[in-house]
Design an enzyme around this catalytic site. Structure first.
Site, mmCIF file in Angstrom:
data_model
loop_
_atom_site.group_PDB
_atom_site.id
_atom_site.type_symbol
_atom_site.label_atom_id
_atom_site.label_comp_id
_atom_site.label_asym_id
_atom_site.label_seq_id
_atom_site.Cartn_x
_atom_site.Cartn_y
_atom_site.Cartn_z
ATOM 1 N N SER A 140 0.859 -1.189 0.000
ATOM 2 C CA SER A 140 0.000 0.000 0.000
ATOM 3 C C SER A 140 0.886 1.226 0.000
ATOM 4 C CB SER A 140 -0.873 0.001 1.261
ATOM 5 O OG SER A 140 -1.562 1.233 1.413
ATOM 6 N N TYR A 153 -3.145 -1.229 10.005
ATOM 7 C CA TYR A 153 -2.958 -1.367 8.559
ATOM 8 C C TYR A 153 -1.531 -0.968 8.160
ATOM 9 C CZ TYR A 153 -3.972 -0.887 3.559
ATOM 10 O OH TYR A 153 -3.970 -1.007 2.186
#
Length: 249
Positions: A140, A153
């Site tokens: 990401s 995350y």
């Protein structure tokens, strides 16, 4: 576009979002595709639409036994695996650190971090039988920069970035390339759901990207296809942003 003729690919989280776009694109480019997902019905609908050379198997990426079964099923149907796309993921709980429980943190890391670890570890013997291959890890933009209220995350995706580099060095003598992709906001069902929960606060994530828009899943799938193809034959250990300029700032 890139030629994937003759490639045998496992795509995790392939029932929806980026994974579904990748399954569609890989199939159209000539690959044989195994979609591994816990959303079996949705995956089967996609496989039925695509037709030949696409199979589905239930895969919980946190379970080694699932990985072993899916790899064996892929080999039995198509031959040794030479492409693995570790795409399945969890968006995190979007809580301040003080409110994030250890159980919530561990759950996100199990999916986003331990899942790719198991995939890279357990696909190795199949890729050696194939004579080499390419592993694509979907990290990401938040595997390169931080975000408030997103520790679970960010931690898991930063881990994927480091794991990718370590595996790339270790697997290079085996002719196996390992790279990570770092997307910005991608307008998948999972991300749309998260943005709805955040309400007006979600606008900041779009505005942080110089291109000032979310990506279509196919725009990330095309990066996967490049890394899976022989066009990227000298690319390994890379952390490739596809983030609308997020990490350029």
């Amino acid at each position: 576009m890139f030629d994937l003729t003759g490639k045998v690919a496992i795509i995790t989280g392939g029932a929806s979002g980026i994974g579904a776009a990748a399954a569609r694109m890989f199939h159209d480019l000539g690959a044989s595709v195994m979609i591994g997902d816990i959303q079996v019905d949705a995956a089967r609908d996609l496989a039925s639409e695509l037709g030949e050379k696409v199979l589905v198997s239930r895969l919980d990426v946190t379970q080694a036994a699932d990985w072993e079964r899916v790899i064996a099923e892929t080999e039995a149907a198509f031959g040794p695996v030479n492409v693995l796309v570790n795409n399945a993921g969890h968006p995190g709980h979007w809580k301040p650190i003080a409110d994030l429980s250890l159980e919530e943190y561990r759950m996100v890391c199990a999916i986003n971090q331990e899942g790719p670890f198991l995939g890279m570890k357990l696909v190795l013997s199949s890729m050696i039988r194939a004579g080499g291959g390419s592993i694509v890890n979907n990290s990401s933009g938040y595997g390169l920069v931080g975000a408030a209220n997103n520790m679970d995350y960010c931690a898991s995706k930063f881990a994927v970035t480091g794991m990718t580099k370590a595996a790339a060095i270790e697997y290079a003598p085996l002719n196996i390339r390992v790279n990570s992709v770092h997307a910005g906001v991608v307008l998948t069902p999972m991300v749309k759901s998260t943005m709805e929960k955040l309400g007006s606060d979600a606008d900041i994530f779009i505005s942080r990207m110089p291109l000032n828009r979310g990506a279509d899943p196919s725009e990330i799938a095309s990066v996967f296809a490049f890394l899976a193809s022989d066009a990227s034959s000298f690319v390994t250990g890379a952390a490739l942003p596809a983030d609308g300029g997020l990490t350029a700032q």
